[in-house]
Design an enzyme around this catalytic site. Structure first.
Site, PDB file in Angstrom:
ATOM      1  N   ARG A 129      11.764   0.090   5.851  1.00  0.00           N
ATOM      2  CA  ARG A 129      11.373  -0.602   4.616  1.00  0.00           C
ATOM      3  C   ARG A 129      12.607  -1.145   3.873  1.00  0.00           C
ATOM      4  NH1 ARG A 129       9.779   2.179  -0.735  1.00  0.00           N
ATOM      5  NH2 ARG A 129       9.192   0.421  -2.034  1.00  0.00           N
ATOM      6  N   HIS A 145      13.157  -5.069   3.024  1.00  0.00           N
ATOM      7  CA  HIS A 145      13.232  -5.565   1.647  1.00  0.00           C
ATOM      8  C   HIS A 145      14.570  -6.245   1.354  1.00  0.00           C
ATOM      9  CE1 HIS A 145       9.602  -3.444  -0.379  1.00  0.00           C
ATOM     10  NE2 HIS A 145       9.316  -3.841   0.837  1.00  0.00           N
ATOM     11  N   HIS A 153       3.826  -1.215   9.966  1.00  0.00           N
ATOM     12  CA  HIS A 153       3.116  -0.223   9.158  1.00  0.00           C
ATOM     13  C   HIS A 153       2.551   0.927   9.993  1.00  0.00           C
ATOM     14  CE1 HIS A 153       2.468  -2.585   5.148  1.00  0.00           C
ATOM     15  NE2 HIS A 153       3.642  -2.012   5.238  1.00  0.00           N
ATOM     16  N   TRP A 197      -0.739   4.765   7.360  1.00  0.00           N
ATOM     17  CA  TRP A 197      -1.633   3.789   7.997  1.00  0.00           C
ATOM     18  C   TRP A 197      -2.199   4.323   9.316  1.00  0.00           C
ATOM     19  CZ3 TRP A 197       2.526   2.376   4.998  1.00  0.00           C
ATOM     20  CH2 TRP A 197       2.315   1.383   4.041  1.00  0.00           C
ATOM     21  N   THR A 198      -1.470   5.304   9.891  1.00  0.00           N
ATOM     22  CA  THR A 198      -1.894   5.850  11.197  1.00  0.00           C
ATOM     23  C   THR A 198      -1.803   7.379  11.156  1.00  0.00           C
ATOM     24  OG1 THR A 198       0.305   5.927  12.207  1.00  0.00           O
ATOM     25  CG2 THR A 198      -0.869   3.824  12.341  1.00  0.00           C
ATOM     26  N   ASP A 214       4.203   2.665  17.452  1.00  0.00           N
ATOM     27  CA  ASP A 214       3.286   2.295  18.532  1.00  0.00           C
ATOM     28  C   ASP A 214       2.323   1.221  18.014  1.00  0.00           C
ATOM     29  OD1 ASP A 214       1.501   3.650  16.891  1.00  0.00           O
ATOM     30  OD2 ASP A 214       1.415   5.435  18.157  1.00  0.00           O
ATOM     31  N   ASP A 240      -3.266  -5.722   4.632  1.00  0.00           N
ATOM     32  CA  ASP A 240      -3.464  -5.309   6.030  1.00  0.00           C
ATOM     33  C   ASP A 240      -4.751  -5.938   6.567  1.00  0.00           C
ATOM     34  OD1 ASP A 240      -1.216  -3.500   6.197  1.00  0.00           O
ATOM     35  OD2 ASP A 240      -2.362  -2.054   5.014  1.00  0.00           O
TER      36      ASP A 240
HETATM   37  C1  TBV Z   1       5.800   0.746   2.938  1.00  0.00           C
HETATM   38  C2  TBV Z   1       3.476  -3.136   1.166  1.00  0.00           C
HETATM   39  C3  TBV Z   1       7.775  -1.864   6.711  1.00  0.00           C
HETATM   40  N1  TBV Z   1       4.680  -1.446   2.407  1.00  0.00           N
HETATM   41  C4  TBV Z   1       4.953  -0.132   2.172  1.00  0.00           C
HETATM   42  C5  TBV Z   1       4.297   0.283   0.985  1.00  0.00           C
HETATM   43  C6  TBV Z   1       3.612  -0.806   0.507  1.00  0.00           C
HETATM   44  C7  TBV Z   1       3.877  -1.847   1.391  1.00  0.00           C
HETATM   45  C8  TBV Z   1       4.357   1.643   0.386  1.00  0.00           C
HETATM   46  C9  TBV Z   1       5.619   1.893  -0.378  1.00  0.00           C
HETATM   47  C10 TBV Z   1       5.638   3.298  -0.900  1.00  0.00           C
HETATM   48  O1  TBV Z   1       4.783   3.611  -1.734  1.00  0.00           O
HETATM   49  O2  TBV Z   1       6.501   4.081  -0.473  1.00  0.00           O
HETATM   50  C11 TBV Z   1       2.782  -0.879  -0.735  1.00  0.00           C
HETATM   51  N2  TBV Z   1       2.052  -3.934   2.823  1.00  0.00           N
HETATM   52  C12 TBV Z   1       2.804  -4.039   1.741  1.00  0.00           C
HETATM   53  C13 TBV Z   1       2.744  -5.324   1.219  1.00  0.00           C
HETATM   54  C14 TBV Z   1       1.987  -5.995   2.005  1.00  0.00           C
HETATM   55  C15 TBV Z   1       1.541  -5.114   3.023  1.00  0.00           C
HETATM   56  C16 TBV Z   1       3.426  -5.778   0.032  1.00  0.00           C
HETATM   57  C17 TBV Z   1       1.692  -7.342   1.837  1.00  0.00           C
HETATM   58  C18 TBV Z   1       1.362  -8.080   2.863  1.00  0.00           C
HETATM   59  N3  TBV Z   1       6.355  -3.730   5.877  1.00  0.00           N
HETATM   60  C19 TBV Z   1       6.277  -5.043   6.094  1.00  0.00           C
HETATM   61  C20 TBV Z   1       7.239  -5.440   7.067  1.00  0.00           C
HETATM   62  C21 TBV Z   1       7.881  -4.307   7.435  1.00  0.00           C
HETATM   63  C22 TBV Z   1       7.319  -3.239   6.656  1.00  0.00           C
HETATM   64  C23 TBV Z   1       7.512  -6.849   7.524  1.00  0.00           C
HETATM   65  C24 TBV Z   1       8.977  -4.090   8.396  1.00  0.00           C
HETATM   66  C25 TBV Z   1       9.236  -4.896   9.418  1.00  0.00           C
HETATM   67  N4  TBV Z   1       6.687  -0.878   4.632  1.00  0.00           N
HETATM   68  C26 TBV Z   1       7.241  -0.783   5.857  1.00  0.00           C
HETATM   69  C27 TBV Z   1       7.342   0.595   6.226  1.00  0.00           C
HETATM   70  C28 TBV Z   1       6.797   1.321   5.156  1.00  0.00           C
HETATM   71  C29 TBV Z   1       6.395   0.364   4.194  1.00  0.00           C
HETATM   72  C30 TBV Z   1       7.910   1.116   7.525  1.00  0.00           C
HETATM   73  O3  TBV Z   1       5.491  -5.835   5.361  1.00  0.00           O
HETATM   74  C31 TBV Z   1       6.714   2.829   5.011  1.00  0.00           C
HETATM   75  C32 TBV Z   1       7.845   3.346   4.162  1.00  0.00           C
HETATM   76  C33 TBV Z   1       4.414  -7.437   6.793  1.00  0.00           C
HETATM   77  C34 TBV Z   1       7.856   4.828   3.915  1.00  0.00           C
HETATM   78  O4  TBV Z   1       7.160   5.607   4.591  1.00  0.00           O
HETATM   79  O5  TBV Z   1       8.629   5.262   3.046  1.00  0.00           O
HETATM   80  C35 TBV Z   1       3.310  -5.395   6.163  1.00  0.00           C
HETATM   81  C36 TBV Z   1       4.278  -6.419   5.715  1.00  0.00           C
HETATM   82  O6  TBV Z   1       0.811  -5.411   3.964  1.00  0.00           O
HETATM   83  C37 TBV Z   1       3.858  -7.080   4.485  1.00  0.00           C
END
Ligand code: TBV
Length: 240
Positions: free
Chosen positions: A27, A31, A153, A169-170, A177, A199
């Site tokens: 994440r 970001h 995710h 999510w999983t 995976d 999602d």
């Molecule tokens: C966490 C947001 C990698 N993503 C994550 C959270 C949220 C979103 C939770 C944060 C928290 O409370 O700790 C709310 N999911 C979104 C948003 C959209 C969504 C804004 C809008 C489309 N995500 C991501 C990409 C990537 C991630 C491109 C990496 C390549 N994000 C991600 C991980 C985690 C979050 C691995 O965005 C878990 C972090 C494409 C943790 O466990 O601390 C999905 C996409 O769909 C938007």
């Protein structure tokens, strides 16, 4: 391999053995690089996320945890930029979690505080496909890459005190995976798992839904194509 990269990879492996922080590293890297705008070539993987005001925007809540975990590693590989270390920590986290090997090269430049990206460049989790397109097209991605990158995710979970959402999510959030795609396709959501509007947006249109189905059916295909999309994400705004 560059000795600093080798050293950082060894130290990251030790960190992940001790602390299952792989998801938050993915994440953090996303970001940082996801602030990129192809319109004016600003933002990108430049480590400005460590400075205020960018560090303080809502979307970046909790990411100080990830940066603090990396600080002792940075001290031991001082020649490596923060921008490289953030992206390497994500690539190494995905590999550690059983995901694909993502091609990686060093050479990102750290930019100063003055180059912090403005708020509003990352996606809003409550919105659907038109918004996702606005955000990802600005970075230079297409629909297929939106679907692929959303597959990240499979790792981690949302935290109420960070985003206001809750849960993974999983069922195995430390494993990289294709189960993210399998879960969102199930007609009945598992009550223990999270589904954000963004999602489910991947199923709004026939073309993106077909891709979700393809990656749910074929993990090798997902890994192969994910690795290419992730490398692109990890190099946004950078020249090598
Ligand atoms: C966490 C947001 C990698 N993503 C994550 C959270 C949220 C979103 C939770 C944060 C928290 O409370 O700790 C709310 N999911 C979104 C948003 C959209 C969504 C804004 C809008 C489309 N995500 C991501 C990409 C990537 C991630 C491109 C990496 C390549 N994000 C991600 C991980 C985690 C979050 C691995 O965005 C878990 C972090 C494409 C943790 O466990 O601390 C999905 C996409 O769909 C938007």
């Amino acid at each position: 391999m560059d000795p600093a990269e080798k050293k950082a990879r060894d130290l990251l492996k030790d960190l992940y053995d001790r602390t299952p922080c792989m998801p938050i590293m993915v994440r953090l890297a996303w970001h940082d690089s996801g602030s990129y705008s192809a319109k004016d070539n600003t933002g990108g993987a430049n480590a400005t996320i460590r400075y205020s005001p960018e560090s303080d925007i809502d979307a970046n809540k909790g990411l100080d945890i990830a940066r603090n975990l990396l600080e002792p590693i940075k001290e031991q590989v001082a020649s490596m930029s923060y921008a490289d270390l953030y992206q390497l920590s994500s690539v190494a986290a995905i590999e550690y979690a059983g995901g694909p090997k993502i091609p990686f090269r060093l050479g990102r430049k750290d930019k100063p505080k003055e180059d912090c990206s403005p708020d509003g460049r990352l996606p809003d989790a409550t919105k659907r496909m038109p918004h996702l397109r606005d955000i990802f097209y600005r970075m230079g991605f297409n629909d297929k890459e939106i679907v692929l990158l959303s597959g990240a995710h499979c790792l981690g979970k949302a935290h109420p005190e960070r985003s206001g959402f809750e849960g993974p999510w999983t069922t195995e959030p430390l494993k990289f995976d294709n189960t993210y795609f399998k879960e969102i396709l199930k007609p009945d959501a598992d009550p223990n798992l999270l589904r954000l509007a963004s999602d489910m947006a991947l199923l709004d249109e026939e073309e993106t839904k077909k891709l979700v189905e393809a990656y749910a059916a074929d993990q090798d295909l997902f890994f192969k194509e994910y690795a290419v999309a992730h490398q692109k994400l990890s190099e946004l705004g950078c020249q090598f």
